[in-house]
Scaffold this motif. Structure first.
Motif, PDB file in Angstrom:
ATOM      1  N   TYR A  68      -0.811  46.914  -9.208  1.00 22.51           N
ATOM      2  CA  TYR A  68      -0.256  45.611  -8.841  1.00 22.51           C
ATOM      3  C   TYR A  68      -0.797  44.549  -9.787  1.00 22.51           C
ATOM      4  O   TYR A  68      -1.978  44.250  -9.779  1.00 22.51           O
ATOM      5  N   TYR A  69       0.085  44.064 -10.649  1.00 22.84           N
ATOM      6  CA  TYR A  69      -0.246  42.954 -11.540  1.00 22.84           C
ATOM      7  C   TYR A  69       0.793  41.856 -11.348  1.00 22.84           C
ATOM      8  O   TYR A  69       1.784  42.042 -10.635  1.00 22.84           O
ATOM      9  N   ASP A  70       0.542  40.774 -12.046  1.00 19.63           N
ATOM     10  CA  ASP A  70       1.458  39.636 -11.938  1.00 19.63           C
ATOM     11  C   ASP A  70       2.846  39.968 -12.492  1.00 19.63           C
ATOM     12  O   ASP A  70       3.863  39.464 -12.018  1.00 19.63           O
ATOM     13  N   ASP A  90       5.308  38.659  -6.381  1.00 19.65           N
ATOM     14  CA  ASP A  90       4.493  38.575  -5.163  1.00 19.65           C
ATOM     15  C   ASP A  90       4.957  39.644  -4.191  1.00 19.65           C
ATOM     16  O   ASP A  90       6.133  39.988  -4.170  1.00 19.65           O
ATOM     17  N   ILE A  91       4.012  40.116  -3.397  1.00 23.68           N
ATOM     18  CA  ILE A  91       4.396  40.999  -2.288  1.00 23.68           C
ATOM     19  C   ILE A  91       4.535  40.086  -1.074  1.00 23.68           C
ATOM     20  O   ILE A  91       3.546  39.621  -0.515  1.00 23.68           O
ATOM     21  N   LYS A  92       5.774  39.819  -0.738  1.00 26.06           N
ATOM     22  CA  LYS A  92       6.024  38.833   0.328  1.00 26.06           C
ATOM     23  C   LYS A  92       5.628  39.380   1.687  1.00 26.06           C
ATOM     24  O   LYS A  92       5.016  38.687   2.484  1.00 26.06           O
ATOM     25  N   GLU A  93       6.015  40.638   1.904  1.00 27.60           N
ATOM     26  CA  GLU A  93       5.693  41.253   3.192  1.00 27.60           C
ATOM     27  C   GLU A  93       5.357  42.713   2.984  1.00 27.60           C
ATOM     28  O   GLU A  93       5.908  43.362   2.096  1.00 27.60           O
TER      29      GLU A  93
ATOM     30  N   GLU B  24      -5.400  47.138  -5.444  1.00 34.13           N
ATOM     31  CA  GLU B  24      -4.261  47.912  -4.921  1.00 34.13           C
ATOM     32  C   GLU B  24      -4.722  48.811  -3.773  1.00 34.13           C
ATOM     33  O   GLU B  24      -4.033  48.942  -2.751  1.00 34.13           O
ATOM     34  N   ASP B  39       2.451  37.528   2.120  1.00 36.99           N
ATOM     35  CA  ASP B  39       2.384  36.580   0.992  1.00 36.99           C
ATOM     36  C   ASP B  39       1.294  36.978  -0.018  1.00 36.99           C
ATOM     37  O   ASP B  39       0.451  36.164  -0.398  1.00 36.99           O
ATOM     38  N   ILE B  40       1.349  38.237  -0.460  1.00 34.63           N
ATOM     39  CA  ILE B  40       0.321  38.712  -1.395  1.00 34.63           C
ATOM     40  C   ILE B  40       0.660  38.202  -2.799  1.00 34.63           C
ATOM     41  O   ILE B  40       1.798  38.350  -3.262  1.00 34.63           O
ATOM     42  N   ASN B  42      -0.773  37.880  -6.907  1.00 31.62           N
ATOM     43  CA  ASN B  42      -1.767  38.248  -7.911  1.00 31.62           C
ATOM     44  C   ASN B  42      -2.113  37.011  -8.734  1.00 31.62           C
ATOM     45  O   ASN B  42      -1.257  36.473  -9.432  1.00 31.62           O
TER      46      ASN B  42
END
Lengths: 115, 394
Positions: A68-70, A90-93, B24, B39-40, B42
């Protein structure tokens, strides 16, 4: 000839591999779903990916997040690796089975689990 | 799920920052341990931020230990934290509770009564009848029986054919439908009677359609005189009583008289404008007055009003335009022109609308000199239709 526990397990696995049990089961499942007109992802453990333009991606039936990166997210699903390239990702949910990714998505790639 | 998240953000959420090599893995472990995060984001490599419910924050500790990550709280949001912040302000909380209780208590009373649908029955009559029925300003809504009120209203006011009563918040709305009364034409069709003069003047035309004319053209009709009698006389038969019908036209004189002065003052505005605010209760005005008393101002008022406890309360905005009075002298012709215009205006706005089939016959202007000006007298002769039907008594 008596086999010990380890050898017995190995013997079974080689036989199962040779007769392709897994593939046959999957094949039967897909035929079954086709016959009853049920969506395939319900019967077999496939992953369903829904894209909303280039801003949101919903992945149903994922296993874990590998990277997981930008600008890069790699996700392991049941049979595939899903690789998302973009910016401001982004991981919203995140729930047990669902994952919503939002941001500017440039590409969505798949990589086989086997190699 | 979205709704659930919103409810949680009201009760209390924290924004948590995780620093470490295995972010991760941290997210995956959260998923496995059923820790709900959203709302994750980076921030940079190895640093992520997310939101979590306060009740689940403690579950992060073992995960952080396993992944060797550093957990820091970046932001706190929600009611839990606001209450915690103001926990020592007990009087404030008490007052807030009292305010809520008072507003609930006040909303159980009637603050306003609105009457809808009345035409010839006055509002006062209806409100008095309502008061007798037990509905008035300040009455508790809980003790009002709608059906009893409407029944009582119908008994008290016999001219009402239907009454509806409803409560809209703190406002009581009374809807009424009045009984239709016979208008003049209907009465004239069904009852015997005479036509009498409702205005005085010289008769120019009298046409009796039904009945006998008692006055002829050129005679003076006094207000109240019978113009057309509802009786038909015959040499052979007895008098027959009928409904009097006919057209009567008269010439009536209207006077417009006003004194005009040669010396006059007019307002010269300086362009300076001041504003102030005020409140008025039942036409009693209270305003913030900071004006210079030696100067003169033109007041322009705009207000918004509402009714409360039967009193008209309005919030007003006053606009004061400063002016100076400047003297000037008017000529004779100017005065005459002005008088003519004003007289015409008076006739058009006040006389003609109150007369039937009216037309101006002629106008005579006379002037009379006084010490500082002149008195202008304009006499208009108006030809108009008169006559009012009155039922025969015997």
């Amino acid at each position: 000839m008596k086999l010990n526990k380890k050898e017995r397990k190995k013997f079974c696995s080689t036989i199962l591999k040779n007769i392709n049990v897994k593939e046959k089961i999957n094949d039967a499942k897909s035929k079954f779903s086709e016959f009853l007109e049920i969506p395939q992802e319900v019967v077999s453990n496939y992953t369903k990916i829904t894209c909303i333009e280039d801003t949101d991606i919903l992945i149903e039936g994922y296993k874990k997040i590998v990277d997981y990166y930008d600008n890069y997210i790699k996700i392991k699903t049941n049979n595939l690796f899903v690789i998302i390239d973009g910016s401001n990702l982004d991981i919203k949910e995140i729930t047990d089975s669902e994952l919503v990714i939002s941001g500017n998505i440039y590409s969505l790639n798949y990589k086989s689990d086997k190699g | 799920m979205d709704f659930d998240k919103r409810i949680k953000s009201i009760t209390g959420t924290v924004v948590v920052q995780i620093e470490g090599f295995f972010t991760e893995r941290f997210i995956n472990l959260c998923k496995i341990n059923n820790v709900k995060i959203w709302d994750i984001r980076n921030i940079v490599n190895g640093v992520i931020r997310f939101r979590i419910d306060i009740s689940e924050f403690k579950k992060l500790k073992p995960i952080a230990k396993r992944t060797k990550c550093k957990v820091t709280i970046k932001n706190k949001e929600g009611l839990y934290f606001t209450f915690h912040k103001y926990r020592k302000r007990k009087i404030f909380a008490l007052l807030a509770i009292v305010l809520v209780i008072v507003s609930i208590a006040f909303s159980t009373f009637i603050w306003n009564i609105e009457v809808v649908g009345n035409n010839y029955i006055s509002n006062e009559q209806i409100l008095n009848a309502l008061k007798e029925s037990g509905v008035y300003i300040g009455k508790n809504k809980a003790f009002i029986n709608n059906k009893a009120v409407t029944n009582n209203m119908r008994v008290l006011l016999s001219d009402l054919s239907w009454v509806g009563f409803e409560l809209d918040g703190t406002k009581a709305i009374i809807k009424v439908v009045e009984k239709t009364k016979m208008d003049e034409d209907d009465i004239q069709e069904n009852v015997n009677g005479n036509i009498i003069a409702d205005k005085s003047g010289v008769i120019t035309k009298i046409i009796p359609e039904n009945g006998t004319a008692l006055l002829k053209e050129g005679s003076y009709a006094q207000e109240g005189n019978i113009l057309i009698e509802g009786v038909i006389y015959s040499k052979l038969l007895d008098p027959t009583y009928v409904t009097a019908k006919g057209i009567v036209m008269i010439d009536k004189k209207y006077n417009f008289s006003k004194e005009y002065f040669y010396e006059n003052t007019k307002k010269e505005y300086k362009g300076k404008v001041r504003y102030t605010v005020g409140i008025s209760v039942d036409s009693k005005e209270y305003m913030i007055n900071y004006l210079n008393k030696s100067l003169k101002y033109d007041i322009n008022k705009s207000s918004k009003s509402f009714k409360l406890f039967g009193k008209l309360i309005s919030f007003d905005l006053y606009k004061f335009s400063e002016y100076e009075e400047v003297n000037y002298i008017k000529s004779y012709d100017d005065i005459i022109n002005e008088a003519k215009n004003e007289a015409e205006e008076y006739i058009k706005s006040e006389v003609l609308p109150n007369a039937r089939e009216a037309g101006i016959v002629n106008s005579v202007l006379t002037t009379k000199d006084t010490e500082n000006g002149i008195i202008v007298d304009v006499q208009y002769t108006i030809n108009e239709q008169i006559g009012k039907f009155v039922e025969r008594n015997n």
